[in-house]
Enzyme design. Structure first.
Site, PDB file in Angstrom:
ATOM      1  N   VAL A  43       0.857  -1.183   0.000  1.00 53.92           N
ATOM      2  CA  VAL A  43       0.000   0.000   0.000  1.00 53.92           C
ATOM      3  C   VAL A  43       0.892   1.231   0.000  1.00 53.92           C
ATOM      4  O   VAL A  43       1.848   1.315   0.784  1.00 53.92           O
ATOM      5  CB  VAL A  43      -0.917   0.028   1.241  1.00 53.92           C
ATOM      6  N   CYS A  44       0.611   2.161  -0.900  1.00 54.38           N
ATOM      7  CA  CYS A  44       1.293   3.451  -0.931  1.00 54.38           C
ATOM      8  C   CYS A  44       2.821   3.276  -0.996  1.00 54.38           C
ATOM      9  O   CYS A  44       3.337   2.582  -1.863  1.00 54.38           O
ATOM     10  CB  CYS A  44       0.863   4.286   0.279  1.00 54.38           C
TER      11      CYS A  44
END
Length: 329
Positions: A111-112
């Site tokens: 994520v990210c």
């Protein structure tokens, strides 16, 4: 449809100091909520030592244990991000842990800024990957073997999935639930969490679109200043070249070298950003916004928005306009 079993049902989320809180809790909510609708995930948050970690917001979260408590075979290993990704990739123990867990997992996800950790561990070599739009250029520069795509909300390349910023981890997790347990379970989770099952459009609708390289040539600076001063003006290649004091052909070369795009593309980008501001902050009709931003007609504006942002001007306004005027008095 085959369902996860044994180690394949284990979802491991790696937590470490400085991690973005929602990068962790968003996916945890998706997978644990899925269990209420027929899924059977064993969700584990692990830290290097099994101790609590301090997140980016200062909130401390607990871990379910250290890596040694995990089964040998794993279903999904998910690596969240940290704003200071350089500190994360410099943590040799963290990289060694992610390398080991990734080799034992059926699927690996991030994520990210977690994509930087996967890249440092070599998991993304030769693969297409996503990250937060603001970090895409940094990921590409730091890890040239990764094929970075800063536009999608999430990307799947083989058994590796990477997502954009923060809340995009929810989108990615929903897609994994759908893969494991079917669309109906994923829809139930999305309804329960009140989120899109498939978010319309890509990251472009959220990003600051105008991030060209700072030009050194005075002709390019003059042209850029003229366009940004009045996006609605008639900006043809000939008029731009005239304002820059160079030939049209030379201006094309200068723009591609110094800005990274053709003059016409730059003009369109300025107009898109002007339209985004007018839609979010103003009250004019879409037709009026189109004229003020230099598109001429609402149909032209709609085509460009759909192509570049993945949404219509009307949807963009509904999504991003100020809420100040809508408050109950």
């Amino acid at each position: 449809m085959a369902r996860p079993s044994g180690g394949g049902r284990t979802v491991v989320i790696v937590a470490f100091d400085g991690v973005q809180l929602l990068d962790v809790t968003g996916p945890v909510e998706v997978f644990t909520t899925a269990n209420h609708y027929g899924a059977d995930y064993d969700v584990r948050v692990v830290s290097l030592t099994g101790d609590t970690v301090a997140t980016s917001s200062g909130l401390v979260i607990g871990a379910d244990g250290a890596p040694g408590t995990l089964p040998r075979r794993l279903g999904t290993v998910l690596v969240p991000g940290r704003r200071n990704w350089r500190s994360a990739v410099a943590d040799n123990d963290l990289i060694a842990l992610v390398t080991d867990l990734s080799a034992r997992a059926k699927r690996v996800a991030s994520v990210c800024a977690g994509a930087f950790v996967l890249a440092e561990a070599g998991v993304l070599d030769g693969r297409r990957a996503a990250t937060h739009w603001e970090l895409a250029a940094q990921l590409a520069a730091a890890y040239p073997r990764v094929r970075v795509d800063g536009h999608p909300v999430f990307v799947r390349d083989g058994h590796v999935a990477t997502s954009a910023g923060i809340t995009a981890g929810i989108d990615l997790s929903l897609s994994l639930v759908e893969e494991d347990w079917g669309a109906e379970v994923a829809r139930d989770v999305a309804r329960q969490l009140v989120v899109f099952m498939a978010r319309p459009g890509g990251q472009a609708q959220f990003s600051a679109r105008l991030a060209p390289r700072e030009p050194r040539h005075p002709a390019v600076r003059r042209v850029m200043d003229r366009v940004t001063a009045d996006p609605a003006e008639c900006h043809t290649l000939a008029t731009l070249a005239d304002s820059g004091g160079v030939s049209a052909r030379h201006l094309e070369r200068l723009f591609r070298t110094e800005v990274g795009m053709a003059p016409g593309r730059y003009v369109e980008s300025v107009r898109v950003e002007a339209a985004q501001t007018l839609l979010a902050d103003g009250t004019g009709t879409v037709e009026e916004v189109a004229r003020q931003a230099g598109f001429g007609s609402s149909e032209s504006l709609r085509r460009v928005f759909q192509h570049t942002l993945g949404v219509s001007p009307t949807v963009y306004r509904a999504r991003f306009r100020s809420t100040l005027g809508d408050r109950t008095r």
